[in-house]
Design a protein around this motif. Structure first.
Motif, PDB file in Angstrom:
ATOM      1  N   VAL A   1       0.841  -1.198   0.000  1.00 17.28           N
ATOM      2  CA  VAL A   1       0.000   0.000   0.000  1.00 17.28           C
ATOM      3  C   VAL A   1       0.877   1.249   0.000  1.00 17.28           C
ATOM      4  O   VAL A   1       0.591   2.218  -0.711  1.00 17.28           O
ATOM      5  CB  VAL A   1      -0.978  -0.007   1.195  1.00 17.28           C
ATOM      6  CG1 VAL A   1      -1.792   1.276   1.230  1.00 17.28           C
ATOM      7  CG2 VAL A   1      -1.901  -1.210   1.125  1.00 17.28           C
ATOM      8  N   GLU A   2       1.973   1.224   0.756  1.00 15.10           N
ATOM      9  CA  GLU A   2       2.877   2.368   0.800  1.00 15.10           C
ATOM     10  C   GLU A   2       3.509   2.646  -0.559  1.00 15.10           C
ATOM     11  O   GLU A   2       3.628   3.793  -0.983  1.00 15.10           O
ATOM     12  CB  GLU A   2       3.977   2.159   1.857  1.00 15.10           C
ATOM     13  CG  GLU A   2       3.482   2.229   3.279  1.00 15.10           C
ATOM     14  CD  GLU A   2       2.937   0.895   3.799  1.00 15.10           C
ATOM     15  OE1 GLU A   2       2.925  -0.105   3.041  1.00 15.10           O
ATOM     16  OE2 GLU A   2       2.506   0.866   4.944  1.00 15.10           O
ATOM     17  N   GLU A   3       3.914   1.587  -1.258  1.00 18.73           N
ATOM     18  CA  GLU A   3       4.503   1.756  -2.587  1.00 18.73           C
ATOM     19  C   GLU A   3       3.477   2.279  -3.582  1.00 18.73           C
ATOM     20  O   GLU A   3       3.774   3.152  -4.394  1.00 18.73           O
ATOM     21  CB  GLU A   3       5.099   0.435  -3.072  1.00 18.73           C
ATOM     22  CG  GLU A   3       6.323   0.021  -2.295  1.00 18.73           C
ATOM     23  CD  GLU A   3       6.753  -1.403  -2.561  1.00 18.73           C
ATOM     24  OE1 GLU A   3       7.943  -1.686  -2.370  1.00 18.73           O
ATOM     25  OE2 GLU A   3       5.902  -2.237  -2.946  1.00 18.73           O
ATOM     26  N   ALA A   4       2.251   1.748  -3.507  1.00 17.26           N
ATOM     27  CA  ALA A   4       1.184   2.226  -4.394  1.00 17.26           C
ATOM     28  C   ALA A   4       0.881   3.696  -4.114  1.00 17.26           C
ATOM     29  O   ALA A   4       0.669   4.482  -5.042  1.00 17.26           O
ATOM     30  CB  ALA A   4      -0.071   1.372  -4.225  1.00 17.26           C
TER      31      ALA A   4
ATOM     32  N   TYR B   1       2.965   5.926  -3.029  1.00 15.22           N
ATOM     33  CA  TYR B   1       4.058   6.690  -3.620  1.00 15.22           C
ATOM     34  C   TYR B   1       3.863   6.824  -5.131  1.00 15.22           C
ATOM     35  O   TYR B   1       4.003   7.913  -5.692  1.00 15.22           O
ATOM     36  CB  TYR B   1       5.406   6.033  -3.318  1.00 15.22           C
ATOM     37  CG  TYR B   1       6.535   6.708  -4.049  1.00 15.22           C
ATOM     38  CD1 TYR B   1       7.086   7.890  -3.563  1.00 15.22           C
ATOM     39  CD2 TYR B   1       7.015   6.199  -5.248  1.00 15.22           C
ATOM     40  CE1 TYR B   1       8.096   8.540  -4.249  1.00 15.22           C
ATOM     41  CE2 TYR B   1       8.021   6.847  -5.941  1.00 15.22           C
ATOM     42  CZ  TYR B   1       8.561   8.008  -5.444  1.00 15.22           C
ATOM     43  OH  TYR B   1       9.546   8.653  -6.129  1.00 15.22           O
ATOM     44  N   LEU B   2       3.539   5.708  -5.791  1.00 15.44           N
ATOM     45  CA  LEU B   2       3.355   5.722  -7.243  1.00 15.44           C
ATOM     46  C   LEU B   2       2.188   6.607  -7.669  1.00 15.44           C
ATOM     47  O   LEU B   2       2.227   7.229  -8.731  1.00 15.44           O
ATOM     48  CB  LEU B   2       3.144   4.293  -7.759  1.00 15.44           C
ATOM     49  CG  LEU B   2       4.354   3.371  -7.655  1.00 15.44           C
ATOM     50  CD1 LEU B   2       3.954   1.938  -7.939  1.00 15.44           C
ATOM     51  CD2 LEU B   2       5.460   3.831  -8.588  1.00 15.44           C
ATOM     52  N   LEU B   3       1.147   6.660  -6.847  1.00 18.93           N
ATOM     53  CA  LEU B   3      -0.037   7.468  -7.150  1.00 18.93           C
ATOM     54  C   LEU B   3       0.108   8.910  -6.671  1.00 18.93           C
ATOM     55  O   LEU B   3      -0.784   9.725  -6.893  1.00 18.93           O
ATOM     56  CB  LEU B   3      -1.276   6.833  -6.518  1.00 18.93           C
ATOM     57  CG  LEU B   3      -1.666   5.455  -7.065  1.00 18.93           C
ATOM     58  CD1 LEU B   3      -2.755   4.834  -6.201  1.00 18.93           C
ATOM     59  CD2 LEU B   3      -2.096   5.558  -8.511  1.00 18.93           C
ATOM     60  N   ASN B   4       1.196   9.184  -5.965  1.00 15.77           N
ATOM     61  CA  ASN B   4       1.453  10.514  -5.403  1.00 15.77           C
ATOM     62  C   ASN B   4       0.329  10.948  -4.447  1.00 15.77           C
ATOM     63  O   ASN B   4      -0.163  12.072  -4.512  1.00 15.77           O
ATOM     64  CB  ASN B   4       1.668  11.547  -6.509  1.00 15.77           C
ATOM     65  CG  ASN B   4       2.350  12.796  -6.009  1.00 15.77           C
ATOM     66  OD1 ASN B   4       3.108  12.746  -5.043  1.00 15.77           O
ATOM     67  ND2 ASN B   4       2.081  13.917  -6.628  1.00 15.77           N
ATOM     68  N   ILE B   5      -0.063  10.014  -3.577  1.00 18.14           N
ATOM     69  CA  ILE B   5      -1.063  10.296  -2.548  1.00 18.14           C
ATOM     70  C   ILE B   5      -0.476   9.881  -1.206  1.00 18.14           C
ATOM     71  O   ILE B   5       0.534   9.180  -1.151  1.00 18.14           O
ATOM     72  CB  ILE B   5      -2.406   9.561  -2.800  1.00 18.14           C
ATOM     73  CG1 ILE B   5      -2.206   8.039  -2.823  1.00 18.14           C
ATOM     74  CG2 ILE B   5      -3.052  10.054  -4.092  1.00 18.14           C
ATOM     75  CD1 ILE B   5      -3.490   7.243  -2.961  1.00 18.14           C
ATOM     76  N   SER B   6      -1.120  10.304  -0.130  1.00 20.30           N
ATOM     77  CA  SER B   6      -0.619   9.943   1.196  1.00 20.30           C
ATOM     78  C   SER B   6      -0.891   8.471   1.492  1.00 20.30           C
ATOM     79  O   SER B   6      -1.778   7.847   0.904  1.00 20.30           O
ATOM     80  CB  SER B   6      -1.273  10.813   2.271  1.00 20.30           C
ATOM     81  OG  SER B   6      -2.627  10.447   2.435  1.00 20.30           O
ATOM     82  N   ARG B   7      -0.127   7.944   2.412  1.00 20.56           N
ATOM     83  CA  ARG B   7      -0.309   6.565   2.855  1.00 20.56           C
ATOM     84  C   ARG B   7      -1.707   6.374   3.436  1.00 20.56           C
ATOM     85  O   ARG B   7      -2.377   5.383   3.155  1.00 20.56           O
ATOM     86  CB  ARG B   7       0.772   6.245   3.891  1.00 20.56           C
ATOM     87  CG  ARG B   7       0.758   4.856   4.422  1.00 20.56           C
ATOM     88  CD  ARG B   7       1.926   4.686   5.402  1.00 20.56           C
ATOM     89  NE  ARG B   7       1.588   3.754   6.411  1.00 20.56           N
ATOM     90  CZ  ARG B   7       1.027   4.052   7.587  1.00 20.56           C
ATOM     91  NH1 ARG B   7       0.760   5.285   7.898  1.00 20.56           N
ATOM     92  NH2 ARG B   7       0.745   3.125   8.453  1.00 20.56           N
ATOM     93  N   ALA B   8      -2.163   7.351   4.234  1.00 18.28           N
ATOM     94  CA  ALA B   8      -3.485   7.258   4.860  1.00 18.28           C
ATOM     95  C   ALA B   8      -4.591   7.214   3.804  1.00 18.28           C
ATOM     96  O   ALA B   8      -5.536   6.426   3.914  1.00 18.28           O
ATOM     97  CB  ALA B   8      -3.703   8.428   5.814  1.00 18.28           C
ATOM     98  N   LEU B   9      -4.482   8.061   2.781  1.00 23.06           N
ATOM     99  CA  LEU B   9      -5.483   8.062   1.713  1.00 23.06           C
ATOM    100  C   LEU B   9      -5.457   6.746   0.958  1.00 23.06           C
ATOM    101  O   LEU B   9      -6.509   6.203   0.604  1.00 23.06           O
ATOM    102  CB  LEU B   9      -5.257   9.235   0.756  1.00 23.06           C
ATOM    103  CG  LEU B   9      -6.234   9.312  -0.424  1.00 23.06           C
ATOM    104  CD1 LEU B   9      -7.679   9.401   0.056  1.00 23.06           C
ATOM    105  CD2 LEU B   9      -5.875  10.483  -1.327  1.00 23.06           C
ATOM    106  N   ALA B  10      -4.273   6.201   0.728  1.00 21.69           N
ATOM    107  CA  ALA B  10      -4.162   4.918   0.029  1.00 21.69           C
ATOM    108  C   ALA B  10      -4.888   3.817   0.808  1.00 21.69           C
ATOM    109  O   ALA B  10      -5.637   3.033   0.228  1.00 21.69           O
ATOM    110  CB  ALA B  10      -2.699   4.551  -0.187  1.00 21.69           C
TER     111      ALA B  10
END
Length: 104
Positions: A56-59, A61-70
């Protein structure tokens, strides 16, 4: 930090670093100055063309969103994911399909 616990720290360069207390304690006992660190940033996702899933953290980063939002989007089902025990994995192909949008 208790032995066996894991902590996270966002460094000045924007990378999320994950520390293991057990490894830190072992490094201290050895006199070693190196840290056991896992980063989620460009280095963590570049050159990973053969990987089938992302964390989830890598995704995030790739989506340029926060970890919490992911994590929220995974919970809502907006980011496709699978559970592997306690781990949440984001399939690479489904993430690419999501980014291509409908009808492509």
């Amino acid at each position: 930090m208790k032995p066996g616990s894991v902590g996270k720290h966002r460094s000045q360069d924007g990378l999320v670093r994950i520390y293991s207390a057990e490894t830190d304690a072992a490094n201290t006992q050895n006199g070693s100055e190196t840290e056991a660190v896992h980063s989620v940033g460009p280095e963590a996702v570049e050159g990973q063309g053969d990987r089938l899933v992302f964390s989830v953290e890598e995704a995030a980063y790739l989506l340029n969103i926060s970890r919490a939002l992911a994590y929220e989007l995974v919970t809502r089902g907006e980011i496709p994911s699978i559970r592997l025990g306690r781990r949440i994995a984001i399939p690479k192909r489904q993430l690419e399909a999501l980014l291509e949008g409908p009808g492509r």
